[in-house]
Each structure stands twice: as C-alpha cells, then as structure tokens.
Design a protein around this motif. Structure first.
Motif, PDB file in Angstrom:
ATOM      1  N   ILE A  69     -11.130 -16.593  94.795  1.00 46.31           N
ATOM      2  CA  ILE A  69      -9.773 -16.579  94.240  1.00 46.31           C
ATOM      3  C   ILE A  69      -9.488 -15.258  93.535  1.00 46.31           C
ATOM      4  CG2 ILE A  69      -8.166 -17.698  92.642  1.00 46.31           C
ATOM      5  CD1 ILE A  69      -9.573 -20.263  93.071  1.00 46.31           C
ATOM      6  N   LEU A  70     -10.499 -14.748  92.841  1.00 49.07           N
ATOM      7  CA  LEU A  70     -10.325 -13.473  92.128  1.00 49.07           C
ATOM      8  C   LEU A  70      -9.820 -12.369  93.050  1.00 49.07           C
ATOM      9  CD1 LEU A  70     -13.416 -12.944  89.785  1.00 49.07           C
ATOM     10  CD2 LEU A  70     -11.033 -13.259  89.107  1.00 49.07           C
ATOM     11  N   GLN A  71     -10.265 -12.398  94.302  1.00 48.24           N
ATOM     12  CA  GLN A  71      -9.893 -11.348  95.256  1.00 48.24           C
ATOM     13  C   GLN A  71      -8.411 -11.408  95.647  1.00 48.24           C
ATOM     14  OE1 GLN A  71     -12.502  -9.313  95.851  1.00 48.24           O
ATOM     15  NE2 GLN A  71     -13.697 -10.800  94.673  1.00 48.24           N
ATOM     16  N   VAL A  72      -7.804 -12.583  95.529  1.00 49.16           N
ATOM     17  CA  VAL A  72      -6.443 -12.720  96.062  1.00 49.16           C
ATOM     18  C   VAL A  72      -5.378 -13.115  95.040  1.00 49.16           C
ATOM     19  CG1 VAL A  72      -7.193 -13.251  98.420  1.00 49.16           C
ATOM     20  CG2 VAL A  72      -6.904 -15.127  96.785  1.00 49.16           C
ATOM     21  N   LYS A  73      -5.792 -13.522  93.858  1.00 52.54           N
ATOM     22  CA  LYS A  73      -4.806 -14.067  92.916  1.00 52.54           C
ATOM     23  C   LYS A  73      -4.041 -12.963  92.180  1.00 52.54           C
ATOM     24  CE  LYS A  73      -7.394 -14.507  88.589  1.00 52.54           C
ATOM     25  NZ  LYS A  73      -6.430 -13.844  87.708  1.00 52.54           N
ATOM     26  N   LYS A  74      -2.920 -13.372  91.605  1.00 59.08           N
ATOM     27  CA  LYS A  74      -2.190 -12.465  90.724  1.00 59.08           C
ATOM     28  C   LYS A  74      -2.944 -12.353  89.397  1.00 59.08           C
ATOM     29  CE  LYS A  74       2.538 -13.357  92.300  1.00 59.08           C
ATOM     30  NZ  LYS A  74       3.704 -14.229  92.063  1.00 59.08           N
ATOM     31  N   PRO A  75      -2.797 -11.227  88.697  1.00 57.25           N
ATOM     32  CA  PRO A  75      -3.546 -11.055  87.437  1.00 57.25           C
ATOM     33  C   PRO A  75      -3.302 -12.173  86.430  1.00 57.25           C
ATOM     34  CG  PRO A  75      -2.439  -9.015  88.055  1.00 57.25           C
ATOM     35  CD  PRO A  75      -1.980 -10.050  89.026  1.00 57.25           C
ATOM     36  N   GLN A  76      -2.086 -12.706  86.392  1.00 58.57           N
ATOM     37  CA  GLN A  76      -1.778 -13.693  85.346  1.00 58.57           C
ATOM     38  C   GLN A  76      -2.268 -15.108  85.670  1.00 58.57           C
ATOM     39  OE1 GLN A  76       0.365 -11.909  87.137  1.00 58.57           O
ATOM     40  NE2 GLN A  76       2.199 -13.066  87.694  1.00 58.57           N
TER      41      GLN A  76
END
Ligand SMILES: *Cc1c(COP(=O)(O)O)cnc(C)c1O
Length: 384
Positions: A69-76
């Motif tokens: 998920i870290l690779q694709v999620k928005k920062p917030q």
C-alpha cells in the motif's frame, strides 16, 4: 502479450457501495479492509480507486501488504495492520506511521522499544478479547496493560481500542455476539476511566455494522461489503427486509468482473467422453468451446460439470473436469460462437450475471474464499 484472462474493477459500482455503507454509519470513520490482495481485487488497482472516492484509511493483515500500500497510496492515507508483523519490522512500521494491533505484551514491548529507537510514537490499536478467542488481551491482563500504557504515554499513540466479533453474519451466533458487544462496551468504559483515550474505538466488520448498529462506534472496518458482496444471506435479508418499503432493490453492486475469451470451438460426437476421465459423456452431438482458464487461475475444480460462464450474453455450462489451464463449456445451443468471443467467468454480459456466490450455490462464505484466491498475476484493470 495478453494474459489468458483479466479482472475488471468498476469505479461506479464501488462508489454506489461506499455511499450506501456510509449512509449506514453516520459520522463514523470508514476503514477499508484490503487484506487478501483487496479480496482478490488487487491492492495496487483498488487503493487509488478507493482514495478517489474519499477513503483514506486502509486495513491489512500483515506487514507485506502494508508495504504494497505504501507504494501506491496518497501521503495522507493511513494504514493499519490487524495481524502479523514481526517484532523486527515494528521499527519500520513506526517510521512509516503505520499503526498496528497489539494483543500481547511481547509486541507491546517491541512497540515501546521501537518508539524509543526512532524517537517517534508507535501508533497502536489495543485489541481486546471479547469472545472470538483468537487474539486480544484478556481481562486478567488489563491491570498490567493499563499500567504499561500509562507509563509509556510518550512512546505510544493509542490509535485504537478494538475487538472483532465472532460471526455477526449468522443468527446462530446471535448470543455470542451480543455478549461480546456488552463486554466491549464495559471494557471501553473501563479504559476511559483509566484516562486512556483512543482515537478510534472500533469493533465492527461489514456484518456487525449492518446488523448490530451499536457496534459502529468510532470506526467500521468494511471488507466484503465495500466490494459489493453481502457477508451472508442473513445479513442481506436483515437489511433489505427491515427497509421502509416492502421490496427494496439490492443496494450493493459487485465491483469485480473476470473475463476471458474463447480459445477454440470444437464438434464432439454423441457417445464421447469429454475432458479427463469419465465424468461427462455426450448423449448427442455437441459443440464445445475451450476457455483458457483453469484451477491454476483460481477457477475451482469443484465447478467441474457444475459451473457456467457467459458467452454472447447466454449461459454456457462447464462440462467435464476443470483442467489446470482450461475449462470446456457446452455451446451447442448458442449461435455463432467463435474463437475470440468474450467469456465472462464472473460479472455481467447481456442480461445475465454470474455472481461469485452462484459459482456454488451453497452459502456466501465461498465469496470470501474464491475472491481471496484469485491469483495475483491475473491483470486487473479499472473501468468506469
Ligand atoms: C477481515 C476483517 C474485517 C473485515 O471483515 P468483512 O466481513 O469482510 O467486512 C474486519 N476486521 C478484522 C479484524 C478482519 O480480520
């Protein structure tokens, strides 16, 4: 080069589901459960779709899924690990602001140590045992637990106080679940009295939120329902029949479709065995279509002589054993079937629909399993 089948994720269907589910939970936080490769829908494809519909809180089972998920999620957007994380990976989680469940002292200590090492707070969800008997602190641990939480306020951010219900989708578990709810409420008060103020008190999964509204509290962990499936027929009937009008249309839409195409068409004479063994013998001349999808692709062998697919908007039944990479369907009564025609394994074509549940008409528990077992290497594409 093309894969032999592909999966489509419908943005419009997802939007409908979210709106419906949100209308059931008021101002509580919507947590989207994306374990099991987003129930087979594909983490990398699903997360951006969910984010574009306003979802910003995701739950997974393990650290590896969180990493994806870290690779694709928005920062917030936030990530919560509900299950497995090695003590050695806790420092990584703390650095990445990933919150995680704590249900035993070893992990709690690891969280405190990681916070000291990194100089950042460990954001934890304190999981309590209320009757599922899987993970969670028992009541006899509470005194020690609360002391540790109070003594390490600098290191710990109490992101959540959580539990999980043991079968909110079945009426047989009714007593078990209401006892859990009562216990969880008692524990919530107890922790509050000790000055422990979690950001979210949360216990509800899809079935609990839809069947027992008092479980909604500060946050709901929606898994299966956001993908458009009811946790069980009972949950569906409970919601639909308790609606105001006498008959209500199903408010949930499946967002997944699984498609392939006809690889070959072939004439078979009367009295022949089709596919391996002697499972299917033709009682007349028939025509079959070969579909390049088998149990290696997650199409269950249990559907041998039982499942069906859609071609040209019509049902075509699986005959003989499902092979590793192929299945055969009877297209004798379908007109103009040719190689390259679209084959729908799950989803809609013309006026017909194949839901995952109708794969095997027993109960909806197969939805969870079949979805989660869809191989990760089948390409997923987002459609409107
Ligand atoms: C899987 C899971 C959920 C979501 O369950 P659904 O029935 O799919 O809504 C919620 N909470 C926990 C702890 C889970 O493991």
């Amino acid at each position: 080069m093309h894969y032999t089948s592909h999966i489509e994720i419908s943005r419009t269907a997802f939007r409908k589901n979210i709106r419906y589910l949100q209308s059931n939970i008021g101002n509580a936080k919507f947590c989207s459960v994306v374990k099991g490769n987003a129930y087979g829908h594909g983490i990398e494809q699903f997360i951006p779709v969910a984010e574009s519909e306003g979802i910003d809180y995701f739950a997974v089972f393990n650290a590896m899924e969180a990493q994806r998920i870290l690779q694709v999620k928005k920062p917030q957007s936030s990530i919560m690990i509900m299950g497995m994380i090695e003590d050695g990976d806790i420092e990584w989680a703390v650095k990445q602001n990933i919150s995680f469940y704590v249900f035993e002292f070893e992990r709690l200590n690891a969280a405190i140590n990681a916070a000291k090492q990194t100089g950042k707070k460990a954001h934890i969800h304190v999981e309590l045992e209320t009757g599922l008997h899987r993970t969670g602190f028992d009541q006899r641990d509470f005194e020690k637990l609360i002391n540790i939480l109070q003594a390490n306020k600098k290191q710990l951010g109490i992101e959540g106080l959580s539990t999980h219900y043991a079968g909110a989708e079945s009426i047989a578990s009714y007593r078990r679940v209401i006892e859990q709810i009562a216990l969880f409420k008692r524990y919530r008060a107890l922790f509050r009295k000790e000055g422990i103020r979690p950001k979210y008190v949360h216990g509800a999964c899809s079935a609990a939120a839809l069947t027992y509204p008092e479980t909604i509290m500060d946050m709901v962990r929606f898994g299966i329902a956001q993908y458009g499936f009811w946790p069980s027929r009972e949950t569906k009937m409970h919601k639909i029949l308790s609606g105001s009008s006498e008959f209500k249309a199903d408010p949930l839409r499946r967002i997944i479709a699984w498609k392939s195409s006809v690889m070959s068409v072939k004439q078979i004479d009367k009295g022949s065995f089709v596919s391996y063994g002697v499972n299917y013998m033709t009682d007349r001349d028939i025509r079959i279509a070969v579909v390049p999808v088998g149990y290696a692709d997650g199409y269950s062998r249990k559907l041998s002589n039982a499942g069906y697919v859609l071609i040209n908007g019509k049902k075509a039944y699986v005959i003989g054993l499902v092979n590793m990479n192929m299945l055969l369907v009877n297209v004798t009564n379908l007109k103009n079937i040719k190689r390259g025609d679209e084959v729908v394994l799950i989803g809609k074509q013309g006026n017909n629909t194949i839901s995952v549940a109708s794969f095997i008409e027993q109960n909806n528990a197969v939805n969870y399993e079949l979805l989660a077992r869809l191989p990760g290497n089948i390409p997923r594409i987002v459609v409107d």
